[in-house]
Design an enzyme around this catalytic site. Structure first.
Site: not given
Length: 677
Positions: A393, A436, A457
């Site tokens: 992440d 993205g 999210d």
């Protein structure tokens, strides 16, 4: 005189009380709970204020967000004070009011230094009302405050939930047959010499006997019949066909499953469960074990659900006084995760795979230890513990790569971890959670990632589903076996920020699951499986819908036809079939026509309703269906007499480009099907 004044005071108070009775404030619990957006909508606490203004009561609302209410013509007016939250934001935000789908009022676009703006709107005669917060520029940044906001209703009436506006679909998936049925992927992959671990998904009445007729032809493989689990190691690259048979008292089923030994992993989109939406960073090993138990109890593995993923919160806090790593640099775990290897062994013992979470930055999204400068050590550690999946992440890496080019800023950290994962003697799926940034879909495969996040999210509101669909239409060409666009975890069932069940309506949930299947998107659940209801279970145990997501061709859907408030999506399937999703984007029920002729499909085609699992006959030029508001009708087309794709198309999804080209050239879009009977 005193009596007169007292009487006047009583009348004034009574009038005020009557007025209050007719005022329905947006911060009332039953109204606020319907306000869904990109985050949590909450009541303002003491001391919070709009930039440049004050108010007595109100809501803190993320952008974008929307509240939809049925007013049945009984509303009089809407009034609110709107402004940006006191913390500076990057976006220009404004509040909009819609009646029966038409914009009737809006505030100016306000930045972080703008004063508050009072907005009023006449709602007389409106059947339904929508109030939304819209961001200009960066649509995912910024919070707003809606203060002293209320709808004036006729006395004795309150707004109703938007689900009253259109019929809501209930459980459509039929009860599973007692006969054996293979579900999920027909193909899986592993690298030469690395462990093979694949549970065959098959449903049917128990006891169910599953066997592989030609297992001896593939050296290095063994079959655990208790778990329907293929294990072992295969050294030589190639494609190995396994002939699988399932038998029970009700019948027999056969399937050929292909094992690809080579460089590609995740030949179909991953299916599983992630801890974040249910438990956030309050996750624990005990809760993970309970979810693995729930997989077993609910028979989810029989339908292809195979991963249990531990999200943020298993590490040591980055600001903790105790060491975050040992003397060798190995990452340590917090008290909620005493033994990561034992946890992996427990999940594997059920025939399931397990994954975990880290960040390329120094800290994770919620402040736990990240992998920055420890990438090789962490990859080796994850393999030693026995993990099969890594969600990597972005989070704090943005502070490391300030001012860098796209390649260095976004691509580089995933390239480093991807190389370290590739060097392991264990296959670990690499999920590049890059939101993205840097057009990740264009380079995700080059950094040894098998899936990559293309959106921010996802929260449980209709706008989030539409945003994800826009991404699907733009990025479908970057999807292929071993590389998948991801639109985030699914937001169905019981999720923590909504205080219970998802805020998506039943119809919207059908669209959500249908489009994740159509888009070849990783289907990762996020709900608390111990609280799952029959409706949610029916959404995730429909083998025919799952077959679309897990199709071996790996071709994501594109929007091939559309009109005002509706769209039709199509994807080719292995064997010559097509899947088509007919999406009603409007609030009211409507008839949608998928024009086969204009989509380039010639001849006769058999139609199968996938949610209801029933045949709809054969069609030639067009297929019509009545679709409730925000719902999706999902069908499978199978070729019959003369069926073929027109010579003008190489792929049915090319209609997406043709549609856009016609719009640019000012011509009628290919959606126009008035001449299609």
């Amino acid at each position: 005189m005193k009596n007169f004044l007292f009487f006047v005071a009583i009348l004034t108070l009574s009038a005020a009380q009557a007025l209050d009775v007719n005022r329905v404030y947006l911060d009332e619990d039953d109204i606020r709970s319907r306000f869904a957006g990109n985050g949590i909508v909450r009541v303002c606490t003491n001391g919070e204020s709009i930039v440049g203004g004050e108010f007595k009561r109100g809501l803190v609302v993320p952008s974008p967000a929307r509240l939809c209410l049925v007013t049945d013509g009984k509303a009089k007016s809407f009034s609110a004070t709107f402004g940006q939250f006191e913390k500076p934001n990057r976006s220009m935000l404004h509040l909009r009011v819609w009646c029966d789908g038409k914009l009737i009022a809006q505030t100016p676009e306000l930045n972080s230094t703008s004063g508050p703006h009072r907005v009023t709107a006449d709602l007389k005669g409106a059947r339904w009302v929508e109030i939304d917060v819209h961001a200009v520029g960066n649509p995912w940044a910024g919070k707003s405050v809606i203060g002293d906001a209320f709808i004036e209703m006729e006395e004795g009436f309150r707004p109703r939930d938007i689900t009253c506006l259109s019929r809501q679909l209930g459980v459509l998936t039929p009860k599973s047959s007692d006969e054996p049925r293979f579900n999920g992927p027909k193909v899986f992959g592993a690298r030469p010499g690395n462990p093979v671990f694949f549970r065959i998904p098959v449903s049917g009445a128990k006891p169910l006997n599953v066997s592989i007729e030609n297992l001896s032809e593939v050296p290095g493989l063994k079959f655990n019949s208790d778990l329907n689990l293929i294990e072992g190691r295969v050294e030589n690259p190639g494609v190995y066909s396994l002939k699988v048979v399932a038998k029970n008292a009700a019948g027999e089923a056969r399937r050929e499953i292909k094992l690809h030994i080579g460089e590609k992993l995740s030949l179909t989109p991953p299916m599983g469960w992630n801890s974040w939406n249910a438990f956030a960073h309050d996750v624990s090993a005990e809760k993970i074990r309970k979810m693995a138990d729930a997989f077993e109890r609910l028979n989810l593995a029989d339908y292809g659900w195979s991963y249990i993923l531990v999200d943020d919160g298993w590490q040591i806090k980055a600001d903790a006084k105790e060491p975050r790593r040992d003397k060798n640099g190995v990452q340590l775990t917090n008290e909620r995760f005493p033994d990561m290897k034992a946890l992996a062994d427990y999940v594997h013992s059920k025939g399931l795979k397990i994954g975990l979470y880290s960040s390329p930055g120094p800290v994770t999204c919620t402040g736990y230890e990240g992998s920055f400068l420890h990438e090789k050590t962490d990859a080796l550690t994850y393999a030693d513990w026995g993990y099969d999946f890594l969600k990597y992440d972005w989070c704090s890496y943005g502070n490391i790569a300030k001012g860098e080019t796209v390649q260095l800023k976004y691509l580089y950290p995933y390239l480093i971890m991807g190389r370290n994962l590739r060097a392991l003697k264990r296959d670990i799926v690499h999920y590049a959670c890059a939101y993205g940034f840097g057009d990740v879909a264009t380079w995700g495969a080059s950094v040894n990632a098998q899936c990559w996040r293309t959106t921010r999210d996802l929260f449980d509101f209709w706008g989030g589903i539409l945003t994800a669909m826009d991404q699907m239409d733009a990025l479908w060409r970057f999807v292929s076996p071993g590389g998948w666009n991801d639109m985030d975890m699914m937001v169905i069932g019981d999720i923590h920020w909504s205080g219970g069940k998802t805020r998506l309506t039943p119809n919207e949930q059908y669209t959500h699951v249908s489009m994740w299947a159509m888009g070849a998107v990783p289907m990762i659940l996020g709900c608390d499986l111990d609280k799952i209801d029959d409706f949610t279970l029916s959404l995730i145990t429909n083998g025919e819908v799952i077959d679309i997501n897990q199709d071996s061709l790996g071709a994501a859907a594109a929007k091939v036809q559309c009109g005002e408030g509706w769209s039709c999506w199509a994807r080719p399937l292995d064997g010559g079939d097509f899947a088509v999703a007919m999406v009603n984007e409007s609030q009211l029920e409507r008839e949608i026509l998928f024009c086969l002729e204009k989509a380039g499909l010639e001849g006769r085609w058999a139609v199968r309703d996938l949610w209801r699992q029933r045949d709809e006959g054969e069609v030639v030029r067009g297929y019509r269906a009545k679709v409730p508001g925000h719902a999706t009708h999902l069908i499978r087309l199978s070729p019959r007499e003369g069926a073929r794709l027109s010579d003008r198309l190489g792929d049915i999804r090319e209609n997406s480009w043709l549609r856009r080209a016609e719009k640019i050239r000012g011509q009628q879009q290919s959606a126009g099907c008035a001449d299609c009977p």
